[in-house]
Scaffold this motif. Structure first.
Motif, mmCIF file in Angstrom:
data_model
loop_
_atom_site.group_PDB
_atom_site.id
_atom_site.type_symbol
_atom_site.label_atom_id
_atom_site.label_comp_id
_atom_site.label_asym_id
_atom_site.label_seq_id
_atom_site.Cartn_x
_atom_site.Cartn_y
_atom_site.Cartn_z
ATOM 1 N N ASP A 153 0.830 -1.208 0.000
ATOM 2 C CA ASP A 153 0.000 0.000 0.000
ATOM 3 C C ASP A 153 0.865 1.259 0.000
ATOM 4 O OD1 ASP A 153 -2.578 1.404 0.300
ATOM 5 O OD2 ASP A 153 -1.777 1.926 2.274
ATOM 6 N N ILE A 154 1.923 1.248 0.812
ATOM 7 C CA ILE A 154 2.824 2.402 0.883
ATOM 8 C C ILE A 154 3.578 2.575 -0.429
ATOM 9 C CG2 ILE A 154 4.917 3.290 1.987
ATOM 10 C CD1 ILE A 154 2.549 3.611 3.784
ATOM 11 N N ILE A 155 4.159 1.483 -0.920
ATOM 12 C CA ILE A 155 4.999 1.580 -2.116
ATOM 13 C C ILE A 155 4.178 1.967 -3.346
ATOM 14 C CG2 ILE A 155 6.459 0.241 -3.709
ATOM 15 C CD1 ILE A 155 7.501 -1.304 -1.310
ATOM 16 N N SER A 156 2.961 1.454 -3.465
ATOM 17 C CA SER A 156 2.139 1.741 -4.647
ATOM 18 C C SER A 156 1.783 3.217 -4.763
ATOM 19 C CB SER A 156 0.856 0.899 -4.618
ATOM 20 O OG SER A 156 0.062 1.250 -3.502
ATOM 21 N N ARG A 157 1.857 3.944 -3.641
ATOM 22 C CA ARG A 157 1.509 5.375 -3.674
ATOM 23 C C ARG A 157 2.708 6.276 -3.990
ATOM 24 N NH1 ARG A 157 -1.184 6.554 1.797
ATOM 25 N NH2 ARG A 157 -0.828 4.414 2.457
ATOM 26 N N VAL A 158 3.875 5.682 -4.157
ATOM 27 C CA VAL A 158 5.072 6.470 -4.472
ATOM 28 C C VAL A 158 5.041 6.864 -5.949
ATOM 29 C CG1 VAL A 158 7.591 6.427 -4.600
ATOM 30 C CG2 VAL A 158 6.412 5.362 -2.641
ATOM 31 N N HIS A 159 5.196 8.136 -6.218
ATOM 32 C CA HIS A 159 5.087 8.635 -7.596
ATOM 33 C C HIS A 159 6.289 8.239 -8.448
ATOM 34 C CE1 HIS A 159 4.035 11.227 -10.938
ATOM 35 N NE2 HIS A 159 5.251 11.779 -10.878
ATOM 36 N N SER A 160 7.501 8.331 -7.888
ATOM 37 C CA SER A 160 8.718 8.092 -8.669
ATOM 38 C C SER A 160 8.944 6.602 -8.907
ATOM 39 C CB SER A 160 9.924 8.682 -7.930
ATOM 40 O OG SER A 160 11.120 8.176 -8.449
ATOM 41 N N ALA A 161 9.146 6.225 -10.160
ATOM 42 C CA ALA A 161 9.415 4.822 -10.502
ATOM 43 C C ALA A 161 10.749 4.372 -9.911
ATOM 44 C CB ALA A 161 9.425 4.637 -12.023
ATOM 45 N N GLU A 162 11.765 5.269 -9.905
ATOM 46 C CA GLU A 162 13.073 4.901 -9.354
ATOM 47 C C GLU A 162 12.980 4.578 -7.868
ATOM 48 O OE1 GLU A 162 12.355 7.582 -11.185
ATOM 49 O OE2 GLU A 162 14.121 8.339 -12.253
ATOM 50 N N ARG A 211 10.229 3.675 -6.266
ATOM 51 C CA ARG A 211 9.430 2.449 -6.106
ATOM 52 C C ARG A 211 10.292 1.211 -6.310
ATOM 53 N NH1 ARG A 211 5.541 4.834 -9.252
ATOM 54 N NH2 ARG A 211 6.048 3.474 -11.027
ATOM 55 N N GLU A 212 11.150 1.232 -7.338
ATOM 56 C CA GLU A 212 11.997 0.075 -7.602
ATOM 57 C C GLU A 212 13.003 -0.153 -6.469
ATOM 58 O OE1 GLU A 212 11.647 -2.244 -9.981
ATOM 59 O OE2 GLU A 212 9.779 -1.111 -10.258
ATOM 60 N N LEU A 213 13.515 0.941 -5.910
ATOM 61 C CA LEU A 213 14.431 0.802 -4.774
ATOM 62 C C LEU A 213 13.730 0.148 -3.585
ATOM 63 C CD1 LEU A 213 17.195 1.495 -3.416
ATOM 64 C CD2 LEU A 213 16.096 3.614 -2.629
ATOM 65 N N LEU A 214 12.513 0.580 -3.301
ATOM 66 C CA LEU A 214 11.797 0.060 -2.139
ATOM 67 C C LEU A 214 11.438 -1.415 -2.293
ATOM 68 C CD1 LEU A 214 9.428 3.073 -1.295
ATOM 69 C CD2 LEU A 214 11.636 2.481 -0.264
ATOM 70 N N ARG A 215 11.386 -1.909 -3.521
ATOM 71 C CA ARG A 215 11.076 -3.331 -3.733
ATOM 72 C C ARG A 215 12.145 -4.226 -3.077
ATOM 73 N NH1 ARG A 215 5.858 -3.420 -4.848
ATOM 74 N NH2 ARG A 215 5.313 -2.107 -6.646
ATOM 75 N N TYR A 216 13.367 -3.744 -3.024
ATOM 76 C CA TYR A 216 14.411 -4.543 -2.379
ATOM 77 C C TYR A 216 14.100 -4.782 -0.896
ATOM 78 C CZ TYR A 216 17.409 -3.938 -6.492
ATOM 79 O OH TYR A 216 17.935 -3.976 -7.770
ATOM 80 N N TYR A 217 13.387 -3.839 -0.287
ATOM 81 C CA TYR A 217 13.083 -3.945 1.151
ATOM 82 C C TYR A 217 11.944 -4.925 1.428
ATOM 83 C CZ TYR A 217 16.166 0.053 1.725
ATOM 84 O OH TYR A 217 17.275 0.880 1.725
ATOM 85 N N GLN A 218 11.289 -5.376 0.378
ATOM 86 C CA GLN A 218 10.222 -6.368 0.544
ATOM 87 C C GLN A 218 10.747 -7.803 0.466
ATOM 88 O OE1 GLN A 218 7.521 -5.047 -2.646
ATOM 89 N NE2 GLN A 218 6.076 -4.378 -1.036
ATOM 90 N N ILE A 219 12.012 -7.960 0.105
ATOM 91 C CA ILE A 219 12.577 -9.306 -0.027
ATOM 92 C C ILE A 219 12.733 -9.928 1.350
ATOM 93 C CG2 ILE A 219 14.626 -10.621 -0.726
ATOM 94 C CD1 ILE A 219 15.027 -8.515 -2.954
ATOM 95 N N ARG A 220 12.258 -11.144 1.481
ATOM 96 C CA ARG A 220 12.378 -11.874 2.747
ATOM 97 C C ARG A 220 13.331 -13.041 2.559
ATOM 98 N NH1 ARG A 220 11.077 -7.869 4.226
ATOM 99 N NH2 ARG A 220 9.117 -7.138 5.108
ATOM 100 N N LYS A 221 13.946 -13.446 3.656
ATOM 101 C CA LYS A 221 14.927 -14.533 3.536
ATOM 102 C C LYS A 221 14.232 -15.857 3.272
ATOM 103 C CE LYS A 221 15.246 -15.071 8.578
ATOM 104 N NZ LYS A 221 16.154 -15.191 9.727
#
Length: 600
Positions: A579-588, A590-600
């Protein structure tokens, strides 16, 4: 008249046994009261008590082996539990009686005590503490007394009273008549009753030790510390020799001496304190021969001290003995225990255990020998570097101190701290300290303090273990119920990153520059690189080091200006939901934040 007394510790994980309750156990038993201790799920404890009553009413010794089934039925009321017990499957009267006890459990009609005492620890255990106090009311007789004391009760008594209706006892039990108007005993000066620890299944990480104080309070008034509230008056010298002798006589010799003093260096009697510590068997290089746990249990049964706890201990020791026997011996030992009624706790009786001593003692002494072990002294709360002198350190080095703990709460105290470590290293080679962070400090100051310790290890040839301790404002109404406080120079992501590093190091940082550099970074820039790094990449450092971590770092460094500030603000909040990431306007971003969703 003898009272039924229940001592309760809330069901949280903690390192040290509850010293206030151990002293209260001594106090109440000296008055002839029947004392019971519990730590855990109070609903389960209620089922235990009701099942004990049910077992005695059924008056069938064969049910002792099915006691756990009776307890489960009392708690759940599932008839299939009873149907699996052959002695009850066709006995409708017994099943009706069992159902009556299940209904009592459901109505919270629990067995009653004349006095219930609840200890409290830190305020971030608030919910469990309040629930325990309120649930404890169900165990009281109509005119029973509920006592609440301890750390949280002393720091926030008005909040305890508001949420429970109980006005707590604040401070120490160091005055006469604090529990009973007809008793002038000073409870805080009493020896600990170690027997209560035999009644529960929880094992405290620090348990094979004498616990005590040789001073009380502190001459400082640090704004982040609660000692002035808990122990407002500095007491220069409290002798512990009598307490330790009593504990050894009744509960056996303990390995270590853990002193919870808050500032022993401030005492004008410091040198007397050290002499007494040495006289109690904690001089440099001290060893001891542990007491036989079997002998401790039997001797306490002989004097009738906490029969419930020591029968439980003996039955556990019988199982340990059986594990050392060959098949034929184990079979004979089992049959002997069966004849003596010593297979199951509900049917075990003191007289039978004392008689069975003739069988069990020779076996225990044959298979379990006690050899010498090394002892250690630990001033667990840490020593004040500002009060260190060469004479004090030289005297302290005459003891079995391991580790020597010196507080290093602020980076601006580095010169005083380093001076203290250098003096200590002349005679003490195992050191440790607490590093307060998330208070008014900057993150880089934590890094620099740890680095000082790592460098000193190499320079002085000693071991210094650092334990970063996150500051928590235990009085603040916004935060005392949780651990959510974030210091002015910190953010939620940085806190999680430090915790992730400490999880990998088991909470401590020792010697070794390469280890430190890998865990915390080569320099301050490297430390901040780790703080901003996705948590999974911190924990699984080696797994992702050459692939995803490199990709993340490149994406992070590629951002500049407003985009970097936007990304940092989002990362600092440590919320990476879709929900938080989808509201980010900048594509760059958003792509950076995707790394923080990775789980071990």
């Amino acid at each position: 008249m003898s009272r039924k007394v229940l001592l309760l510790e809330p069901d949280y994980k903690n390192k040290y046994p509850p010293m206030p309750l151990m002293k209260l156990a001594t106090y109440f038993r000296r008055r002839g009261d029947d004392v019971r201790f519990f730590k855990g799920d109070l609903r389960d404890f209620a089922a235990q008590l009701l099942a004990e009553e049910l077992y005695h009413e059924l008056n069938n010794p064969d049910l002792a082996r099915h006691f756990d089934a009776l307890k489960r039925y009392v708690r759940r009321g599932t008839i299939s539990i009873l149907e699996d017990v052959r002695e009850l499957s066709d006995d409708l009267a017994a099943q009706e009686l069992a159902h009556a006890y299940y209904l009592r459990h459901k109505r919270r009609d629990y067995p009653q005590f004349d006095l219930v005492a609840v200890t409290t620890l830190f305020t971030f255990y608030w919910a469990k503490t309040i629930d325990t106090i309120n649930d404890a009311k169900s165990f009281l007789t109509d005119d029973g007394r509920l006592l609440v004391g301890g750390i949280a009760a002393t720091i926030l008594p008005e909040h305890i009273e508001a949420e429970t209706g109980i006005k707590p006892i604040t401070g120490l039990l160091d005055r006469p008549h604090m529990i009973d108007t007809d008793d002038a005993a000073i409870i805080d000066a009493m020896p600990l009753d170690y027997s209560i620890l035999e009644e529960i299944d929880y094992t405290y990480p620090a348990h094979d030790a004498y616990f005590g104080y040789m001073t009380r309070g502190c001459i400082r008034n640090c704004p982040f510390c609660a000692v002035k509230t808990l122990e407002p008056h500095y007491k220069e010298y409290l002798s512990i020799g009598g307490q330790l002798r009593t504990i050894e006589e009744q509960f056996g010799a303990q390995r270590d001496l853990l002193l919870m003093d808050n500032n022993v260096f401030a005492s004008s009697r410091f040198f007397d304190i050290i002499e007494e510590i040495k006289a109690q068997g904690f001089q440099k290089g001290a060893t001891y021969v542990p007491s036989s746990p079997y002998e401790v249990a039997i001797s306490n049964l002989q004097r009738g001290h906490n029969v419930r706890g020591y029968l439980k201990k003996l039955l556990a020791l019988y199982e340990v003995i059986a594990g050392r026997l060959n098949e034929a011996e184990a079979g004979a030992f089992y049959l002997a225990r069966e004849r003596a009624g010593l297979l199951y706790l509900p049917s075990a009786e003191r007289e039978n255990a004392l008689t069975f001593d003739a069988v069990a003692r020779p076996l225990y002494e044959k298979y379990f020998k006690q050899g010498k072990r090394k002892r250690a002294l630990d001033f667990n709360q840490g020593l004040d570097a500002r009060l260190v002198t060469p004479e004090k350190m030289e005297k302290l080095a005459e003891t079995a101190i391991s580790p020597l703990r010196i507080a290093f709460d602020h980076y601006d105290a580095k010169d005083v701290y380093v001076r203290a470590i250098r003096m200590a290293a002349a005679g003490i080679d195992h050191l440790s300290n607490y590093l307060l962070y998330n208070y008014e400090d900057h993150p880089e100051e934590l890094y620099l303090r740890v680095k000082i310790n790592v460098d000193l290890c190499d320079e002085l040839g000693v071991a210094i273990y650092s334990f970063p301790m996150k500051y928590h404002p235990i009085r603040d109404p916004k935060y005392f119920r949780n651990r959510d406080f974030i210091g002015v120079h910190w953010n939620r992501k940085f806190i999680r990153a430090v915790q992730a590093v400490l999880n990998a190091t088991k909470g401590k940082i020792g010697r070794g520059k390469s280890f430190f550099s890998e865990a915390f970074g080569q320099d301050i820039d490297g430390f901040f690189d780790i703080l901003w790094m996705p948590e999974t990449f911190i924990i699984e450092r080696m797994k992702f080091k050459e692939n995803l971590t490199k990709e993340w770092r490149a994406a992070f460094l590629a951002l500049d200006g407003a985009l970097r500030e936007e990304a940092r603000a989002l990362i600092a909040a440590n919320n990476f939901s879709e929900d938080i990431i989808s509201r980010v306007h900048s594509a760059e971003v958003r792509e950076l934040l995707r790394y923080y969703q990775i789980r071990k």
